[in-house]
Structures are given as structure tokens and as C-alpha cells.
Design a protein around this motif. Structure first.
Motif, mmCIF file in Angstrom:
data_model
loop_
_atom_site.group_PDB
_atom_site.id
_atom_site.type_symbol
_atom_site.label_atom_id
_atom_site.label_comp_id
_atom_site.label_asym_id
_atom_site.label_seq_id
_atom_site.Cartn_x
_atom_site.Cartn_y
_atom_site.Cartn_z
ATOM 1 N N SER A 94 0.797 -1.223 0.000
ATOM 2 C CA SER A 94 0.000 0.000 0.000
ATOM 3 C C SER A 94 0.831 1.275 0.000
ATOM 4 C CB SER A 94 -0.925 0.026 1.228
ATOM 5 O OG SER A 94 -1.757 -1.110 1.264
ATOM 6 N N THR A 211 -11.778 2.043 6.770
ATOM 7 C CA THR A 211 -11.659 1.499 5.420
ATOM 8 C C THR A 211 -11.285 0.022 5.474
ATOM 9 O OG1 THR A 211 -10.509 1.707 3.284
ATOM 10 C CG2 THR A 211 -9.282 2.390 5.236
ATOM 11 N N GLU A 213 -9.913 -3.114 3.644
ATOM 12 C CA GLU A 213 -9.062 -3.393 2.483
ATOM 13 C C GLU A 213 -8.874 -4.894 2.254
ATOM 14 O OE1 GLU A 213 -5.432 -1.144 2.947
ATOM 15 O OE2 GLU A 213 -6.463 0.776 2.700
ATOM 16 N N GLU A 216 -7.990 -6.105 -1.315
ATOM 17 C CA GLU A 216 -7.044 -5.220 -1.987
ATOM 18 C C GLU A 216 -6.365 -5.839 -3.208
ATOM 19 O OE1 GLU A 216 -3.543 -4.345 0.393
ATOM 20 O OE2 GLU A 216 -3.764 -6.219 1.479
ATOM 21 N N SER A 227 -5.185 2.692 -1.482
ATOM 22 C CA SER A 227 -5.284 2.745 -0.027
ATOM 23 C C SER A 227 -5.447 4.198 0.402
ATOM 24 C CB SER A 227 -4.041 2.133 0.622
ATOM 25 O OG SER A 227 -4.136 2.198 2.033
ATOM 26 N N ASN A 243 -8.013 -5.301 7.683
ATOM 27 C CA ASN A 243 -7.524 -6.190 6.639
ATOM 28 C C ASN A 243 -7.366 -7.585 7.233
ATOM 29 O OD1 ASN A 243 -6.415 -7.152 4.196
ATOM 30 N ND2 ASN A 243 -5.244 -5.259 3.881
#
Length: 408
Positions: A94, A211, A213, A216, A227, A243
Motif C-alpha cells: 500500500s 476502510t 481493504e 485489496e 489505499s 484487513n
């Protein structure tokens, strides 16, 4: 239970009693139960790769089982070596630089989401939730005392909300905006420009951003993952990233996720976890360490298969009269509109909503899908294409034949 029921008579607390069962897990459980009973059910319900966890990750877990070091309690916030690896992985993937004190290892992404909200929400705080949304988000917000405020996007915008919609939903009680790209259940991916615009809007109004992710590495075609805290440093003090290893490494059952955020919030969430569950299974953490420390070859192979299946399922669904299926850019879900089929007669039944349509599809052709009501938008179905190619084609072929019978 009536409102007059006294606390001594109430068997289940109001707070927990208000929680809905996970619709995706319920559909998956029903499909598996029918299969176990010998029925030829094909399940499109669970967001779970059909690939095995890569061998090198499994081997790391096997070796951990034999190491007495991992037979004991370890720090509630995660193995130090795993937290360091997550720091390195976040910089690699990221371009977002953090340190270990900003990381909390959790029992999967769901615990990460709940603990993140619990750490920053007070009773009555509002969280803007773009819909369609994953079923767990609003329930986690409510459990943490917050109030989810839905902002709905549909297929005409590729299921992406605009800053103008978010601003229209903002009130004096708004504290957090949820941002998910790639999205479950729609597969929507926001451009870098739109991602930055939403982040700048949040900064302007002093809002937190959570957020997610988790998807991703599952983007297709020209879409790119962005990101949010990486491209907008001024947001970092009020941004929490969730995540985990579940989707990228086909590790849904290993239950390892994490939170990245400001140190005070991560410390608060760690304190919560120290009482709720203590450390994540050490064996699973060692497996996750092998996963995030390794290369991305395994996910690259899975992404090729998912991309192929993505094109197949979108094409086949759009061949059905009354179905409109946008092409997703990420994750491994399609989210077709079936509004034009509601109220039509199909084998003697007239489904009035997508719950009834999903039940009809399961009853008549033994294909399990999740109705849009579970994601805050009736009139849609969610189907995961993280299943084998043959099952995918067979399942959608059954649905095609059934829905071709729809008449006024």
C-alpha cells in the motif's frame, strides 16, 4: 416479547436480541446441509475461495504445532513477529508506513471491524454506511452503540456513492464514514480520484474513516486498488484500516485479521480484545506470518481464475431477460438487479421480493444465492464466483432455465 416485559423476565438482552443472523453464513449453512443430505445443491452464497491454503502456509502451521513456544498465552495484541510482518506488508502493498504499535491482530476481519467501531463510537454516534453493504457492518455499528446511516448507490453508478450523497447524509452526530473498495457485495472499485475526494471530504468535516481493504489484491482489468491513508496523509490520524489473510491467501477458516490505526485507538481496541478473547490462536498467527511474509504468487493464480469466472457469470446472467448485471471490477461477487422479475409467475409462484425469489431458486433448481435485503437493497441478488468453473456454469445454467419460464 412486549415492551412491558420486565428485565427479570427478559431472557435475551435487547442489545443482542436485536442482532440479525449473518445472511450469507445462513445461506451457506443451508446449502451445505442440503448437500450433506445428498441434494445436488450449488452454493453461490459464501465469499470463500475454492482454493486450498497454499502449502507453505500450512507447513508453517504444522511446525508451529510442535513448538512449545506457541502452546502458551502470547500478547493479546498479536505475536510481535506477525505485527512486524504486517507493517512490512503494508508498506510493500500500500506504500503506507506504520509501526507495530499501530497494529492489532484479531480473530478475523469481523472482530477487527467490531473492535474498531467499539473503540471510537459513543452511544448515538452516526456512521455513514454506503449501501449495498456487507451484512456485518451495520450490526457491528449497532453493537458498539452507534447508528448506521445508509447511503444507497445502484447499478447506474456502478454501486459507487458520491461525495454529494455522503454530504447529504452528514449530520451533527456523524462521526465516521465507512469506505470499502473493492466492495462486498458489489465488486465496485473506486478510482484513485474518487477515493481521494471522499477522503478530503472526511478531513474537511473532521470525520473518522474506517476502510476495509480485505479485497485489496482482487482487482481486474484496468481497475486499481487505492489505499486511502496512503494517498492522503492528513487523514491518517483519523483513519482505521481493517484487513486480513482470508481472501488473499484462501485462509477464511484460519481467522486472522488486523486493525491498523492511530496508536491510542489501537491500544484501546487491544485492551478490549484482552478481555474478550485474548490472543488469536498462535498456530493461525504463525500461518498468517508465513502468508504476509511470502510473495503474492498464490493470489495472482487465484485472480486469473476469478477473472475468468467473472466474465462467464456476468455474460450468463445478462442473457436472462429481466436481469441486469454490471461487471464487477474487484472482489469475487456479482450483484445483479432482478427487479424486473419480481411479481412474475415462475412455476406457479409470484415472488414479490428478492427474498422470495432466492427461496424459489433454491427450492426449484437447488441453487443457493443471497437476496439483496441482506445488503440493504431489495431487488438484487448476490452471487459469489469463488467456486469451481464447472459448478458455476451448471448453477447459472439452472437459474437461466428457471427464470426463462417467468411470465406476466
Amino acid at each position: 416479547m412486549s415492551a412491558a416485559t420486565s428485565p427479570t423476565e427478559r431472557r435475551v438482552s435487547t442489545r443482542v436480541g436485536a442482532i440479525s443472523e449473518s445472511a450469507t453464513l445462513a445461506v451457506d449453512a443451508k446449502a451445505k446441509a442440503l448437500k450433506a443430505a445428498g441434494r445436488p445443491v450449488i452454493g453461490f452464497g459464501a465469499g470463500e475461495p475454492d482454493f486450498p491454503t497454499p502449502d507453505y502456509i500450512v507447513q508453517a502451521a504444522i511446525e508451529a504445532c510442535s513448538n512449545p513456544k506457541y502452546h502458551r498465552y502470547t500478547p493479546a495484541g498479536g505475536l510481535p513477529e506477525l505485527k512486524a510482518a504486517i507493517v512490512a506488508k503494508t508498506l510493500r502493498d500500500s506504500n503506507y508506513e506504520v509501526d507495530a504499535a499501530q497494529v492489532l491482530v484479531t480473530n478475523g476481519g469481523k472482530q477487527a471491524i467490531y473492535e474498531a467501531f467499539a473503540a471510537i463510537l459513543d452511544p448515538g454516534d452516526e456512521v455513514i454506511v454506503p449501501a449495498p453493504y456487507w451484512t456485518t457492518y451495520p450490526e457491528s455499528i449497532r453493537l458498539a452503540g452507534g447508528v448506521p446511516v445508509e447511503v444507497v448507490a445502484d447499478e447506474t453508478t456502478g454501486y459507487r456513492v458520491s461525495v454529494e450523497q455522503l454530504e447529504a447524509a452528514r449530520t451533527e452526530r456523524t462521526k465516521v464514514v465507512l469506505f470499502v473498495s473493492p466492495s462486498n457485495p458489489t465488486g465496485a472499485v473506486y478510482s484513485a480520484e474518487d477515493t481521494e475526494a471522499i477522503g478530503r471530504w472526511a478531513v474537511e468535516h473532521g470525520l473518522w474513516v474506517l476502510t476495509d481493504e480485505i479485497y485489496e489484491h482482487l482487482v481486474y482489468g484496468d481497475a486499481k486498488f487505492t489505499s486511502l491513508p496512503a494517498i492522503l496523509p492528513e487523514l491518517r490520524d483519523k483513519c482505521i484500516v481493517v484487513n486480513g489473510v482470508a481472501k488473499t491467501y484462501a485462509m477464511t477458516g484460519w481467522r486472522v485479521g488486523w486493525i491498523i490505526g492511530p496508536k491510542d485507538v489501537v491500544k484501546a481496541a487491544t485492551n478490549l480484545q484482552s478481555h474478550a478473547t485474548s490472543n488469536v490462536s498462535n498456530v493461525a498467527q504463525v500461518a498468517a506470518l508465513a502468508a504476509v511474509s511470502g510473495d503474492l504468487e498464490a493470489v495472482a493464480e487465484m485472480r486469473v481464475a476469478f477473472d475468468r469466472r467473472r466474465h462467464t457469470i456476468v455474460r450468463m446472467l445478462n442473457e436472462i431477460d429481466g436481469v441486469v448485471c454490471p461487471e464487477p471490477e474487484g472482489a469475487f461477487y456479482v450483484y445483479p438487479s432482478v427487479k424486473a422479475l419480481l411479481g412474475k409467475e415462475i412455476r406457479g409462484r409470484r415472488p414479490q421480493d428478492s427474498v422470495e425469489l432466492a427461496a424459489l431458486i433454491l427450492d426449484e433448481v437447488e441453487v443457493a444465492v443471497v437476496p439483496g435485503e441482506a445488503f440493504g437493497t431489495p431487488g438484487y441478488l448476490r452471487l459469489s464466483y469463488a467456486l469451481g468453473d464447472e459448478d458455476l456454469v451448471e448453477g447459472i445454467s439452472r437459474v437461466q432455465k428457471l427464470l426463462a419460464e417467468a411470465t406476466d
